[in-house]
Enzyme design. Structure first.
Site, short mmCIF file in Angstrom:
data_model
loop_
_atom_site.label_atom_id
_atom_site.label_comp_id
_atom_site.label_asym_id
_atom_site.label_seq_id
_atom_site.Cartn_x
_atom_site.Cartn_y
_atom_site.Cartn_z
N ALA A 10 0.81 -1.22 0.00
CA ALA A 10 0.00 0.00 0.00
C ALA A 10 0.85 1.27 0.00
O ALA A 10 0.34 2.35 -0.26
CB ALA A 10 -0.94 -0.01 1.20
N ARG A 15 10.17 7.90 -2.60
CA ARG A 15 11.57 8.09 -3.04
C ARG A 15 11.86 7.52 -4.42
O ARG A 15 12.92 7.75 -4.98
CB ARG A 15 12.53 7.48 -2.00
CG ARG A 15 12.70 8.39 -0.79
CD ARG A 15 13.49 7.70 0.30
NE ARG A 15 12.68 6.72 1.03
CZ ARG A 15 13.18 5.82 1.86
NH1 ARG A 15 14.49 5.74 2.04
NH2 ARG A 15 12.38 4.99 2.48
N ASP A 102 7.60 -4.82 -2.07
CA ASP A 102 8.85 -4.17 -2.46
C ASP A 102 10.08 -4.94 -1.97
O ASP A 102 11.17 -4.42 -1.93
CB ASP A 102 8.88 -2.71 -1.97
CG ASP A 102 8.68 -2.60 -0.47
OD1 ASP A 102 8.49 -3.64 0.20
OD2 ASP A 102 8.70 -1.46 0.04
N TYR A 364 15.15 -6.31 -47.52
CA TYR A 364 13.95 -6.46 -46.71
C TYR A 364 13.11 -7.58 -47.28
O TYR A 364 12.68 -7.53 -48.44
CB TYR A 364 13.12 -5.16 -46.68
CG TYR A 364 11.77 -5.40 -46.03
CD1 TYR A 364 11.70 -5.76 -44.69
CD2 TYR A 364 10.59 -5.33 -46.76
CE1 TYR A 364 10.48 -6.04 -44.08
CE2 TYR A 364 9.37 -5.61 -46.16
CZ TYR A 364 9.32 -5.97 -44.83
OH TYR A 364 8.12 -6.26 -44.23
C1 UD1 Z 1 9.09 -2.12 8.71
C2 UD1 Z 1 9.13 -2.78 10.08
C3 UD1 Z 1 10.58 -2.83 10.56
C4 UD1 Z 1 11.43 -3.60 9.55
C5 UD1 Z 1 11.27 -2.98 8.17
C6 UD1 Z 1 11.94 -3.85 7.14
C7 UD1 Z 1 7.05 -2.21 11.19
C8 UD1 Z 1 6.39 -1.33 12.16
N1 UD1 Z 1 8.35 -2.00 10.99
O1 UD1 Z 1 9.53 -0.79 8.90
O2 UD1 Z 1 10.65 -3.48 11.82
O3 UD1 Z 1 12.78 -3.58 9.96
O4 UD1 Z 1 9.89 -2.87 7.80
O5 UD1 Z 1 11.92 -3.20 5.91
O6 UD1 Z 1 6.42 -3.09 10.64
N2 UD1 Z 1 2.80 -0.76 4.33
C9 UD1 Z 1 1.46 -0.84 4.02
N3 UD1 Z 1 0.57 -0.13 4.76
C10 UD1 Z 1 0.95 0.68 5.78
C11 UD1 Z 1 2.33 0.76 6.09
C12 UD1 Z 1 3.23 0.01 5.34
O7 UD1 Z 1 1.06 -1.55 3.10
O8 UD1 Z 1 0.09 1.30 6.38
C13 UD1 Z 1 3.76 -1.53 3.52
C14 UD1 Z 1 4.68 -0.61 2.75
O9 UD1 Z 1 4.19 -0.42 1.45
C15 UD1 Z 1 5.97 -1.40 2.73
C16 UD1 Z 1 5.91 -2.22 4.00
O10 UD1 Z 1 4.58 -2.24 4.40
O11 UD1 Z 1 6.05 -2.27 1.66
C17 UD1 Z 1 6.83 -1.71 5.07
O12 UD1 Z 1 6.39 -0.44 5.45
P1 UD1 Z 1 7.39 0.69 5.86
O13 UD1 Z 1 6.64 1.90 6.24
O14 UD1 Z 1 8.45 0.83 4.85
O15 UD1 Z 1 7.98 0.06 7.19
P2 UD1 Z 1 9.38 0.39 7.82
O16 UD1 Z 1 9.28 1.65 8.56
O17 UD1 Z 1 10.44 0.25 6.82
#
Ligand code: UD1
Ligand code: CA
Length: 455
Positions: A10, A15, A102, A364
């Site tokens: 989602a 970036r 991702d 051709y």
């Molecule tokens: C998350 C983890 C962290 C871990 C890291 C690895 C949590 C709270 N933290 O952090 O411990 O080390 O991933 O990469 O889980 N996403 C949604 N909906 C949301 C929020 C996120 O679908 O409401 C999806 C994002 O698209 C992404 C993934 O979840 O693919 C991770 O979300 P992101 O916000 O990047 O989490 P991090 O802060 O990186």
């Protein structure tokens, strides 16, 4: 085992600086989300759930052919919130595996191991050691080494920040445990989000063992947030593929300059020079040699054929012992029978070229069928298009077409016929005869070249 797989997809991917949703960006010619979906499908999952938010329309459209349950997360309130949206669709007696759209290179075998750690009394958590853990959730263990909880970077104290073991985000757990824990999540943390990671402390409190496991290769769990990371994963993917090919007996003259965006299967002793791109599904027979800078898409090339430098081949079937290029372009619908020769600056399209036939230079040949041992001279063109419709040219065995001929289709040239150089042929030609359309040569002996006028 009943398996529900949830793929979180989602996020906005700010970036990437792109109009395309992040998970639809490609690695090896295939969207990151497709990589994850394909891996999920290898696990024999009962239902695949994809959480979409940003760009959900495009994501749903890209996967409409798959049997997927799309779940809208209108607002991205955290990873825990994302999985909460799925709860009503998960089966009570299943295991739920959480993946990320991702994180495209996760391997099936790693996930199988993770799943084997899940029971009524345990869950599986994939972690990894990092030189620089900045940004990741830290795996906090007690003095006995038992996992206690995960602390996100922004909530971590100094001691926790020093921990190098981090959360990959990938985990597997009994759905009934999720049903119990997810409603209890709070957003009382530094980011004001519902953290999925908070279920670890809940598991510990409920006496559910958190079994950690590291991936085979750390690149399996790398996520893509920007185009630099995307390019890094692309190289890792290509490296894996090229190593596999070399183990199978293929010579890659420089594996760092090899790109396969699809499936490539090779016989023994195939040699691939630098900067070649393989797209779609390609099959190379034994002893095939591909010169540098070739682009090959959906082609089958049989034994001992040599494709010289800078050739472009698409939707083509090539027999054995053929010679192609340099600078040849075989367009869709080309079929070369064994020992055919296509030389430089020759373009073919919907053309069947018979065994031993040669089109060596600057031609051709489209919408055409050539018999065996035909020789097509330099600069020959099949005039297949009248501005409205395409027409067919049929050329029998052993025909010799002189250079710079225009073959105006529809046209049939009988076996053994010879076409004189420079002819424009628009009527069918009988077997074995010489046909030419050529104005007679004139010589004017009294002619003088003009001389420069001086003032
Ligand atoms: C998350 C983890 C962290 C871990 C890291 C690895 C949590 C709270 N933290 O952090 O411990 O080390 O991933 O990469 O889980 N996403 C949604 N909906 C949301 C929020 C996120 O679908 O409401 C999806 C994002 O698209 C992404 C993934 O979840 O693919 C991770 O979300 P992101 O916000 O990047 O989490 P991090 O802060 O990186
Ligand atoms: Ca992230």
């Amino acid at each position: 085992m009943i398996l529900d797989i949830v793929i979180l997809a989602a996020g906005k991917g700010t970036r990437m600086k792109s109009n395309l949703p992040k998970v639809l960006h490609n690695i090896a010619g295939k969207s990151m989300l497709s990589h994850v979906v394909d891996t999920a499908n290898q696990l024999a999952c009962d239902k695949l759930h994809i959480v979409t938010g940003h760009g959900s329309k495009e994501v749903i459209k890209a996967f409409s052919h798959n049997d997927v349950n799309f779940i809208q997360q209108a607002q991205q309130l955290g990873t825990g919130h994302a999985v909460q949206q799925c709860l009503e669709y998960l089966k009570d007696d299943s295991i739920t595996l959480i993946l990320y759209g991702d994180v495209p290179l996760i391997k099936t075998t790693t996930l199988q191991n993770l799943l084997s750690n899940v029971s009524n009394k345990s869950m599986g958590l994939l972690t990894v050691e990092m030189q620089n853990p900045t940004g990741y959730g830290r795996i906090v263990r007690d003095e006995k080494g038992t996992v206690q909880n995960i602390t996100e970077q922004k909530d971590a104290n100094e001691k926790e920040l020093a921990i190098r073991e981090v959360n990959t985000g990938i985990l597997a757990v009994k759905t009934e445990h999720l049903q119990e824990w997810l409603p209890k999540l709070s957003k009382d943390n530094a980011q004001g989000e519902y953290y999925l990671t908070d279920i670890i402390a809940m598991a510990v409190a409920d006496d559910i063992e958190v079994v950690t496991q590291q991936p085979d290769k750390s690149w399996e769990v790398i996520g893509v947030n920007n185009r630099v990371q995307q390019a890094q994963l692309e190289r890792i993917y290509q490296q894996q593929l090229s190593e596999k090919l070399m183990e199978q007996g293929v010579s890659l003259l420089d594996p760092n300059r090899f790109d396969c965006r699809g499936e490539l299967s090779c016989g023994n002793d195939v040699v691939i020079d630098i900067n070649c791109i393989f797209e779609g599904t390609n099959q190379l027979g034994n002893g095939v040699v591909i010169g540098p800078n070739c682009t090959i898409k959906n082609a089958t090339i049989a034994d001992n054929t040599c494709v010289h430098a800078n050739s472009v081949i698409e939707d083509t079937i090539v027999g054995s012992d053929c010679l192609i290029g340099p600078f040849a372009r075989l367009r869709p619908g080309t079929v070369l029978k064994n020992s055919a020769k296509i030389g430089n600056f020759v373009e073919t399209k919907k053309a069947l070229i018979g065994q031993g036939s040669k089109i060596n230079h600057l031609s051709y040949i489209g919408d055409a069928q050539l018999g065996e041992d035909v020789n097509v001279g330099a600069g020959t063109i099949t005039c297949n298009y009248d501005g409205v419709n395409k027409h067919q040219t049929t050329i029998g065995d052993n025909v010799f077409v002189g250079s710079n001929s225009s073959l105006v289709a529809p046209l049939t040239i009988g076996s053994g016929a010879t076409i004189g150089a420079g002819s424009t042929v628009n009527k069918n030609v009988d077997d074995n005869a010489l046909t030419l359309t050529r104005s007679p040569q004139k010589t004017i002996k009294t002619w003088k070249r003009p001389v420069k006028i001086t003032q």
